[in-house]
Design a protein around this motif. Structure first.
Motif, mmCIF file in Angstrom:
data_model
loop_
_atom_site.group_PDB
_atom_site.id
_atom_site.type_symbol
_atom_site.label_atom_id
_atom_site.label_comp_id
_atom_site.label_asym_id
_atom_site.label_seq_id
_atom_site.Cartn_x
_atom_site.Cartn_y
_atom_site.Cartn_z
ATOM 1 N N VAL A 85 4.583 45.125 -16.231
ATOM 2 C CA VAL A 85 6.200 45.367 -15.870
ATOM 3 C C VAL A 85 6.397 46.561 -14.978
ATOM 4 N N GLY A 86 4.992 47.722 -15.624
ATOM 5 C CA GLY A 86 5.876 48.925 -14.740
ATOM 6 C C GLY A 86 5.988 48.542 -13.662
ATOM 7 N N LEU A 87 5.352 47.515 -12.948
ATOM 8 C CA LEU A 87 5.242 48.304 -11.174
ATOM 9 C C LEU A 87 6.337 47.237 -10.767
ATOM 10 N N LEU A 88 6.853 45.961 -11.025
ATOM 11 C CA LEU A 88 7.382 45.394 -11.197
ATOM 12 C C LEU A 88 8.720 45.316 -11.176
ATOM 13 N N VAL A 89 9.535 46.912 -12.152
ATOM 14 C CA VAL A 89 10.537 47.551 -13.109
ATOM 15 C C VAL A 89 10.179 48.933 -12.247
ATOM 16 N N GLY A 90 9.039 49.064 -12.432
ATOM 17 C CA GLY A 90 9.504 50.414 -11.420
ATOM 18 C C GLY A 90 9.305 50.883 -9.926
ATOM 19 N N ILE A 91 9.037 50.567 -9.343
ATOM 20 C CA ILE A 91 8.606 50.298 -7.951
ATOM 21 C C ILE A 91 9.921 50.692 -6.888
ATOM 22 N N PRO A 92 10.794 48.750 -7.699
ATOM 23 C CA PRO A 92 12.056 48.587 -7.048
ATOM 24 C C PRO A 92 12.882 50.115 -6.830
ATOM 25 N N SER A 93 12.515 50.364 -8.528
ATOM 26 C CA SER A 93 14.364 51.079 -8.795
ATOM 27 C C SER A 93 13.167 52.250 -8.280
ATOM 28 N N PHE A 94 12.197 52.859 -7.888
ATOM 29 C CA PHE A 94 11.998 54.725 -6.917
ATOM 30 C C PHE A 94 12.482 54.281 -6.065
ATOM 31 N N GLY A 95 11.911 52.814 -5.165
ATOM 32 C CA GLY A 95 13.076 53.110 -4.139
ATOM 33 C C GLY A 95 14.638 52.856 -3.677
ATOM 34 N N LEU A 96 15.326 52.530 -4.792
ATOM 35 C CA LEU A 96 16.208 52.529 -5.501
ATOM 36 C C LEU A 96 16.915 53.681 -5.158
ATOM 37 N N MET A 97 16.529 54.327 -6.160
ATOM 38 C CA MET A 97 16.081 56.089 -5.991
ATOM 39 C C MET A 97 16.858 56.813 -5.032
ATOM 40 N N VAL A 98 15.297 56.227 -4.168
ATOM 41 C CA VAL A 98 15.237 57.153 -2.525
ATOM 42 C C VAL A 98 16.769 56.196 -1.324
ATOM 43 N N GLY A 99 17.017 55.562 -1.608
ATOM 44 C CA GLY A 99 18.239 55.102 -0.446
ATOM 45 C C GLY A 99 18.914 55.418 -1.497
ATOM 46 N N ILE A 100 19.495 56.481 -2.839
ATOM 47 C CA ILE A 100 20.674 56.758 -2.686
ATOM 48 C C ILE A 100 20.248 57.871 -2.958
ATOM 49 N N SER A 101 20.237 58.439 -2.769
ATOM 50 C CA SER A 101 19.508 60.198 -2.385
ATOM 51 C C SER A 101 19.953 60.172 -1.273
ATOM 52 N N ALA A 102 19.764 59.243 -0.253
ATOM 53 C CA ALA A 102 19.879 58.926 0.939
ATOM 54 C C ALA A 102 21.560 58.863 1.314
ATOM 55 N N LEU A 103 21.839 57.778 0.179
ATOM 56 C CA LEU A 103 23.544 57.869 0.325
ATOM 57 C C LEU A 103 24.153 58.818 -0.199
ATOM 58 N N GLU A 104 23.753 59.659 -1.175
ATOM 59 C CA GLU A 104 24.322 60.895 -1.609
ATOM 60 C C GLU A 104 24.549 61.733 -0.654
ATOM 61 N N LEU A 105 23.362 62.481 0.755
ATOM 62 C CA LEU A 105 23.583 63.054 1.260
ATOM 63 C C LEU A 105 24.554 63.089 2.539
ATOM 64 N N LEU A 106 24.773 62.045 2.416
ATOM 65 C CA LEU A 106 25.560 60.989 3.219
ATOM 66 C C LEU A 106 27.129 61.383 2.388
ATOM 67 N N VAL A 107 27.178 60.514 1.530
ATOM 68 C CA VAL A 107 28.497 61.340 0.949
ATOM 69 C C VAL A 107 28.936 62.692 0.500
ATOM 70 N N ALA A 108 28.216 63.317 0.795
ATOM 71 C CA ALA A 108 28.203 64.687 0.276
ATOM 72 C C ALA A 108 28.954 65.272 1.336
ATOM 73 N N GLY A 109 28.535 64.673 3.118
ATOM 74 C CA GLY A 109 28.783 65.293 4.213
ATOM 75 C C GLY A 109 30.353 65.014 4.487
ATOM 76 N N ILE A 110 30.392 63.644 4.599
ATOM 77 C CA ILE A 110 31.849 63.318 4.089
ATOM 78 C C ILE A 110 32.325 63.870 3.268
#
Length: 86
Positions: free
Chosen positions: A41-66
């Motif tokens: 369950v940890g791998l099933l939930v943890g890896i996609p959540s971590f991937g989303l965190m990386v994507g949201i962090s990139a989106l946060e940088l874009l939003v900060a610039g805008i």
């Protein structure tokens, strides 16, 4: 109306920053709790959540610039309106 504009600009900036931080905190909680849930369950939930965190962090940088661009643009427009009354 000239007094309300800076407050609405600050509120808009605050809400945009807070929403992204709350989303990152929720996803980080998923990653931390997935570590104690077991291997499968940890791998099933943890890896996609971590991937989303990386994507949201990139989106946060874009939003900060805008947000910085919009904040500077609207501030200059508001100052122009305050100095040069129509």
């Amino acid at each position: 109306s000239f007094m309300v504009r800076p407050f609405s600009l600050g509120l808009r900036l605050f809400v945009a920053m807070t929403a992204g931080h709350i989303l990152l905190k929720v996803l980080a909680g998923f990653v931390v709790n997935a570590g104690s849930a077991g291997l499968g369950v940890g791998l099933l939930v943890g890896i996609p959540s971590f991937g989303l965190m990386v994507g949201i962090s990139a989106l946060e940088l874009l939003v900060a610039g805008i947000q910085a661009y919009v904040f500077a643009l609207l501030t200059s427009l508001y100052l122009n309106d305050a100095v040069n009354l129509h």
